[in-house]
Design a protein around this motif. Structure first.
Motif, PDB file in Angstrom:
ATOM      1  N   VAL A   1     104.238 -65.688 -44.219  1.00 16.46           N
ATOM      2  CA  VAL A   1     105.283 -64.708 -43.923  1.00 16.46           C
ATOM      3  C   VAL A   1     106.412 -65.313 -43.098  1.00 16.46           C
ATOM      4  O   VAL A   1     106.171 -65.939 -42.062  1.00 16.46           O
ATOM      5  N   TYR A   2     107.638 -65.103 -43.574  1.00 21.07           N
ATOM      6  CA  TYR A   2     108.841 -65.298 -42.764  1.00 21.07           C
ATOM      7  C   TYR A   2     109.329 -63.896 -42.430  1.00 21.07           C
ATOM      8  O   TYR A   2     109.736 -63.143 -43.319  1.00 21.07           O
ATOM      9  N   LEU A   3     109.252 -63.524 -41.158  1.00 21.57           N
ATOM     10  CA  LEU A   3     109.534 -62.151 -40.728  1.00 21.57           C
ATOM     11  C   LEU A   3     110.811 -62.100 -39.913  1.00 21.57           C
ATOM     12  O   LEU A   3     110.907 -62.737 -38.858  1.00 21.57           O
TER      13      LEU A   3
ATOM     14  N   LEU B   1     103.007 -67.553 -40.049  1.00 20.12           N
ATOM     15  CA  LEU B   1     104.036 -66.540 -39.816  1.00 20.12           C
ATOM     16  C   LEU B   1     105.110 -67.128 -38.919  1.00 20.12           C
ATOM     17  O   LEU B   1     104.795 -67.641 -37.839  1.00 20.12           O
ATOM     18  N   GLN B   2     106.336 -67.079 -39.390  1.00 17.25           N
ATOM     19  CA  GLN B   2     107.467 -67.507 -38.582  1.00 17.25           C
ATOM     20  C   GLN B   2     108.430 -66.341 -38.419  1.00 17.25           C
ATOM     21  O   GLN B   2     108.745 -65.649 -39.387  1.00 17.25           O
ATOM     22  N   VAL B   3     108.904 -66.135 -37.192  1.00 19.67           N
ATOM     23  CA  VAL B   3     109.876 -65.085 -36.915  1.00 19.67           C
ATOM     24  C   VAL B   3     111.274 -65.656 -37.116  1.00 19.67           C
ATOM     25  O   VAL B   3     111.541 -66.822 -36.788  1.00 19.67           O
TER      26      VAL B   3
ATOM     27  N   ALA C   1     104.529 -67.036 -50.542  1.00 22.85           N
ATOM     28  CA  ALA C   1     105.083 -66.605 -49.255  1.00 22.85           C
ATOM     29  C   ALA C   1     106.071 -65.474 -49.482  1.00 22.85           C
ATOM     30  O   ALA C   1     106.670 -65.353 -50.564  1.00 22.85           O
ATOM     31  N   VAL C   2     106.240 -64.661 -48.454  1.00 26.20           N
ATOM     32  CA  VAL C   2     107.190 -63.552 -48.532  1.00 26.20           C
ATOM     33  C   VAL C   2     108.195 -63.657 -47.403  1.00 26.20           C
ATOM     34  O   VAL C   2     107.886 -64.131 -46.307  1.00 26.20           O
ATOM     35  N   LEU C   3     109.400 -63.234 -47.696  1.00 33.10           N
ATOM     36  CA  LEU C   3     110.464 -63.122 -46.705  1.00 33.10           C
ATOM     37  C   LEU C   3     110.673 -61.634 -46.464  1.00 33.10           C
ATOM     38  O   LEU C   3     111.083 -60.896 -47.366  1.00 33.10           O
ATOM     39  N   ILE C   4     110.370 -61.173 -45.259  1.00 27.99           N
ATOM     40  CA  ILE C   4     110.439 -59.742 -44.943  1.00 27.99           C
ATOM     41  C   ILE C   4     111.712 -59.462 -44.154  1.00 27.99           C
ATOM     42  O   ILE C   4     111.887 -59.941 -43.037  1.00 27.99           O
ATOM     43  N   ALA C   5     112.605 -58.684 -44.767  1.00 24.56           N
ATOM     44  CA  ALA C   5     113.869 -58.318 -44.118  1.00 24.56           C
ATOM     45  C   ALA C   5     114.089 -56.820 -44.242  1.00 24.56           C
ATOM     46  O   ALA C   5     115.180 -56.349 -44.564  1.00 24.56           O
ATOM     47  N   THR C   6     113.048 -56.071 -43.995  1.00 25.18           N
ATOM     48  CA  THR C   6     113.093 -54.610 -44.025  1.00 25.18           C
ATOM     49  C   THR C   6     113.700 -54.076 -42.734  1.00 25.18           C
ATOM     50  O   THR C   6     113.908 -54.829 -41.776  1.00 25.18           O
ATOM     51  N   PRO C   7     113.955 -52.762 -42.648  1.00 22.14           N
ATOM     52  CA  PRO C   7     114.255 -52.172 -41.340  1.00 22.14           C
ATOM     53  C   PRO C   7     113.115 -52.451 -40.360  1.00 22.14           C
ATOM     54  O   PRO C   7     111.955 -52.656 -40.763  1.00 22.14           O
TER      55      PRO C   7
END
Length: 495
Positions: A180-182, A207-209, A156-162
């Motif tokens: 994905v954790y977005l 996918l979780q926001v 799984a990835v944690l996405i904390a980009t702009p």
């Protein structure tokens, strides 16, 4: 090798076009850069020979992800895993939010961080200091997140980009077989939403926001109270998020070594307009529309998420907003004061406010107004206050003649006799508080990792995230147009 050269020719041509299409940018931004022995990147001008020599590696990474997606798209959803299975996590975007999220995520039992991607070398180095073990080498780090997606040891990835990278990073991750954790807001543009939702469905990924209040036990209690009729019929929700500090207004520290050597500026820009390097834009990106979504995307979206969760609403139908740049005139192009009013089909109105130069105490909260009471959320508490209606409607007879006053009051008292209350005191105030140390962020990650193992729905899926972010961005759209805007919460389209 011929196919790799052919692919390289196409990539070089795409780069020369300098397109703003995000999908193209995700390829162009895979350009090979010279690597030092510590895996940190140094930006150099590429000639055709250097580009072709690196094409095989780049094409291999892309092909691996595409092949994995092709297999997944034809297969059934992944089977549930044992609750005891460890989850290998990777972080994409290791800024303030990303590192903070990771600290919380790693508190959940059975979660291990194995890789980090970021465009600033200093953050990669600090990630190795934090999570790379005594030698710092127990953590894979890279500027190119696609190298993470090609790894088989990432679940799984944690996405904390702009914000402007949210859609592309999420789609690429799911197509590479990762859950994905977005971070919120889920979208930067309205067109991002359907693409993310479609990819969730086609890849069978979780996918979780990341709007953590949806997992809060305080908000769950508020939802229960509202549904039980604790405040009668809801007619208005008022929400605010006020700040009174420079850091609260996104003036984050720019490191002393910020430069084109330490920051992968082309990769950061992605689909955004190509402008010269700016340390402020790189590290304070929320202040510009090209990369962020203003206070609406950063803070309104939390308020929408909370409102939609508690009321079980899918969203507003009409919005109007106004505001201005009242204090932080530092080159930013987003407002520091924003007000919005919205209509909901369930029969209530939502009023929102963000003020980045609030001269009082910094605060955040909700007030739900119903026909029989008020419900307030402040911090980790929810309070219900009821002021009962008088048992009779009252009268106004003082301007009538004395005779008419006596006659009216006599008839009134026959219908509404005076009643002297007795019995126990009514419970007009109820307060519920979460335990000391409670963290809704922890619960949100716990819910996400449970879903990754069980393959059951998350508490804040892509549809919920799109409805919250789509509603929030209505405020920006209303300001830009200078008019009321309309939204269909069922179809999630601008009307």
């Amino acid at each position: 090798m011929t196919s790799a050269v052919s692919s390289a020719d196409e990539m070089l041509h795409s780069a020369q076009l300098a397109t703003r299409d995000p999908a193209c940018c995700s390829t162009v931004l895979g350009w090979p850069f010279k690597r030092s022995s510590t895996r940190e990147s140094e930006i150099v001008m590429l000639d055709r020979r250097t580009f072709l020599q690196s094409a095989v590696k780049t094409a291999t990474i892309a092909t691996a992800a595409i092949s994995r997606h092709s297999l997944m798209a034809q297969s059934s959803p992944p089977a549930p895993r044992s609750p005891n299975d460890a989850i290998q996590l990777a972080l994409i975007g290791a800024g303030i939010q990303g590192q903070g999220d990771t600290r919380t995520a790693l508190q959940v039992p059975g979660v291990k961080l194995v890789a980090v991607a970021d465009c600033y070398d200093g953050r990669l180095a600090h990630a190795r200091e934090l999570w790379g073990g005594p030698s710092g080498n127990d953590l894979f780090t890279t500027r190119d997140y696609r190298e993470i997606l090609a790894r088989n040891d990432v679940d799984a990835v944690l996405i904390a980009t702009p914000d402007h990278w949210h859609k592309q990073a999420a789609v690429d991750s799911m197509q590479a077989g990762k859950d994905v954790y977005l971070e919120k807001p889920m979208i930067h543009l309205y067109s991002d939403g359907p693409q993310i939702i479609d990819t969730v469905r086609s890849t069978h990924r979780i996918l979780q926001v990341g709007s953590q209040r949806v997992s809060s036990i305080v908000y769950a209690k508020a939802k229960e109270l509202l549904a039980s009729g604790a405040i009668g019929k809801l007619n208005m929700v008022t929400a605010r998020w006020d700040r009174n500090s420079s850091l609260g207004a996104w003036n984050y520290t720019v490191p002393l070594d910020a430069s084109v050597e330490t920051c992968d500026w082309p990769r950061f820009l992605g689909s955004a307009p190509k402008v010269p390097f700016s340390g402020e834009r790189f590290f304070q990106w929320r202040k510009w529309k090209d990369y962020g979504s203003g206070v609406a995307g950063d803070l309104f979206v939390h308020l929408f998420s909370g409102t939609h969760f508690i009321t079980a609403s899918k969203g507003p139908t009409r919005a109007m907003a106004t505001g201005g740049l009242r204090y932080w005139n530092d080159g930013r192009d987003v407002y520091d004061v924003l007000l919005a009013l919205l209509d909901y089909p369930e029969g209530f109105n939502l009023s929102l406010r963000v003020n980045f130069i609030d001269g009082g105490e910094e605060s955040e909260g909700f007030l739900f107004t119903g026909s029989e009471g008020l419900m307030e959320i402040a911090g980790n508490t929810v309070t219900v206050i009821r002021t009962p209606h008088a048992p009779d409607p009252g009268y106004t007879v003082s301007t009538f003649t004395d005779a008419m006053q006596r006659q009216y009051v006599e008839q009134y008292r026959k219908k509404y006799p005076i009643v002297h209350p007795d019995g126990p005191l009514p419970q007009n105030v109820e307060k519920f508080a979460a335990p000391n140390g409670y963290s809704d962020s922890y619960d949100h990650f716990h819910n996400f990792f449970n879903a990754v193992r069980s393959r059951q729905p998350v508490v804040e899926d892509a549809t919920f995230g799109f409805r919250a972010a789509g509603a929030a961005l209505l405020s920006n759209l209303s300001v830009d147009r200078g008019s009321v805007v309309h939204w269909d919460p069922e179809t999630m389209k601008l009307a």
